[in-house]
Motif scaffolding. Sequence first.
Motif, mmCIF file in Angstrom:
data_model
loop_
_atom_site.group_PDB
_atom_site.id
_atom_site.type_symbol
_atom_site.label_atom_id
_atom_site.label_comp_id
_atom_site.label_asym_id
_atom_site.label_seq_id
_atom_site.Cartn_x
_atom_site.Cartn_y
_atom_site.Cartn_z
ATOM 1 N N ALA A 229 0.842 -1.192 0.000
ATOM 2 C CA ALA A 229 0.000 0.000 0.000
ATOM 3 C C ALA A 229 0.878 1.242 0.000
ATOM 4 N N VAL A 230 0.316 2.358 -0.463
ATOM 5 C CA VAL A 230 1.050 3.622 -0.454
ATOM 6 C C VAL A 230 0.490 4.518 0.641
ATOM 7 N N VAL A 231 1.366 5.305 1.253
ATOM 8 C CA VAL A 231 0.984 6.245 2.299
ATOM 9 C C VAL A 231 1.442 7.639 1.896
ATOM 10 N N PHE A 232 0.489 8.571 1.771
ATOM 11 C CA PHE A 232 0.798 9.972 1.517
ATOM 12 C C PHE A 232 0.721 10.708 2.851
ATOM 13 N N GLU A 233 1.682 11.575 3.100
ATOM 14 C CA GLU A 233 1.675 12.310 4.360
ATOM 15 C C GLU A 233 2.014 13.771 4.123
ATOM 16 N N GLY A 234 1.245 14.639 4.774
ATOM 17 C CA GLY A 234 1.486 16.069 4.724
ATOM 18 C C GLY A 234 1.076 16.684 6.041
ATOM 19 N N GLU A 235 0.972 18.002 6.071
ATOM 20 C CA GLU A 235 0.690 18.690 7.325
ATOM 21 C C GLU A 235 -0.688 18.354 7.880
ATOM 22 N N ARG A 236 -1.651 18.070 7.035
ATOM 23 C CA ARG A 236 -3.004 17.798 7.527
ATOM 24 C C ARG A 236 -3.184 16.376 8.031
ATOM 25 N N GLY A 237 -2.297 15.455 7.630
ATOM 26 C CA GLY A 237 -2.443 14.088 8.089
ATOM 27 C C GLY A 237 -1.896 13.098 7.089
ATOM 28 N N ARG A 238 -2.423 11.865 7.173
ATOM 29 C CA ARG A 238 -1.935 10.781 6.323
ATOM 30 C C ARG A 238 -3.096 10.112 5.587
ATOM 31 N N LEU A 239 -2.844 9.728 4.351
ATOM 32 C CA LEU A 239 -3.789 8.968 3.537
ATOM 33 C C LEU A 239 -3.107 7.692 3.073
ATOM 34 N N MET A 240 -3.835 6.587 3.097
ATOM 35 C CA MET A 240 -3.272 5.328 2.650
ATOM 36 C C MET A 240 -4.214 4.682 1.644
ATOM 37 N N SER A 241 -3.639 4.001 0.667
ATOM 38 C CA SER A 241 -4.447 3.322 -0.342
ATOM 39 C C SER A 241 -3.738 2.069 -0.832
ATOM 40 N N GLN A 242 -4.529 1.042 -1.103
ATOM 41 C CA GLN A 242 -3.989 -0.121 -1.789
ATOM 42 C C GLN A 242 -3.653 0.268 -3.226
ATOM 43 N N THR A 243 -2.657 -0.363 -3.779
ATOM 44 C CA THR A 243 -2.282 -0.096 -5.167
ATOM 45 C C THR A 243 -3.075 -0.992 -6.104
ATOM 46 N N LEU A 244 -3.016 -0.678 -7.381
ATOM 47 C CA LEU A 244 -3.759 -1.437 -8.386
ATOM 48 C C LEU A 244 -2.916 -2.583 -8.927
ATOM 49 N N ALA A 245 -3.529 -3.738 -9.037
ATOM 50 C CA ALA A 245 -2.827 -4.899 -9.569
ATOM 51 C C ALA A 245 -2.801 -4.848 -11.089
ATOM 52 N N GLY A 246 -1.833 -5.533 -11.674
ATOM 53 C CA GLY A 246 -1.730 -5.616 -13.129
ATOM 54 C C GLY A 246 -0.571 -4.811 -13.665
ATOM 55 N N ASN A 247 -0.209 -5.110 -14.884
ATOM 56 C CA ASN A 247 0.902 -4.427 -15.544
ATOM 57 C C ASN A 247 0.402 -3.170 -16.245
#
Length: 375
Positions: A229-247
């Motif tokens: 999963a990817v985690v984005f972080e900035g001053e307001r907080g953190r967001l996380m999302s699963q990535t997409l499968a496939g090429n």
Amino acid sequence: MGAGREGWLEVKISIDRADLAAALSFVAAMSPACPLQPVLAGVLLTAASGRLTLTVYDYEAAAETTIDADISAEGAAVVHAATLLRIVGKLPAKPVVFEAGERELLIRCGSVRASLPLMPVGECPQPTFDAEPLFSMSGARFEDAVGRVALAAAKSAPERPVIIGVHLAVSEGGVTLSATDRYRVAMFAVECATTGSATVAVPASVMREAAKSLGSSEEVSLALTSSGAVVFEGERGRLMSQTLAGNFPPVAGLFPQRARSTALIDVDAMSAATSRGALALAPEDALQFTFSESECSLTGTGDASSIEDGFEVAFDGDLDLQVRLRPQLVLDGLSACRATEVQAWFTHEPSSPRPGPVMFTAGDGYRYLMVANQK
């Protein structure tokens, strides 16, 4: 607040209404519209050490932020995220007080009294944001890059869901973002600080939300968890999302290395003419652009009307070159170049019955490629 429906702690929390509304807006954007379980539509409120942490998580995506609060005792509770956001959005500009009972969260603000049923804390999943950092850049740079690329992602692609995402290729010195819906490709190579290398595809909807929510941050970072999963972080907080499968399609190879013809185009002039020409067309129809040495004329012919227009260009190549392009693809590309002038590359081969793709570039690492319609 408490840890379920037993053993409740009496907790009283006072929060600034504007801070609470902003925090709820941040996390609720990642709350699922159709949760698989009712508790997945909830927001976890955790009170500790003078701070209130708000978390949403449905196994696919998560968001977390923390705000200052006056807390009488530590505890946690879960209530429906969207409902709480709607209530807080209508409260007067006064401090908000939360008090937890055994079955409901009581909300006071000025003369307003409201309550929400509590969900069991023990059934609420909690995300792990631990991740290895990949890159960081200014929030403004991140928001701009995402906006210029995500527009090319497919809205829906059941047969190849990876193309509803933005592909991120992180390497030493920067990250390249790319997206395609099969009719166009947008690609942007951005220099930034990197601490690793990886390639992932993130849903474009998540990228847009991360850009919108974190764009005001001095710095935005992206990290990758051990589960992918990817985690984005900035001053307001953190967001996380699963990535997409496939090429992800190998779109880099689609961009031309040379052009048979080129045109230097004033963005405002072409945008205005394209918008007017589109008025005569159905949504999937194309405008015909005809390039001469110093002018481009365009024609839009629909079932009931037609429009002819033109604008000045500096053209170098085969005179009277004709190409048919969908107006919205043209307008999106011109806007995404973020320039007053763009260079258009034409890759047509007169001997081929199929028109070649057309590329817009403004010289800052951004490239936008469109498929030309056949006559």
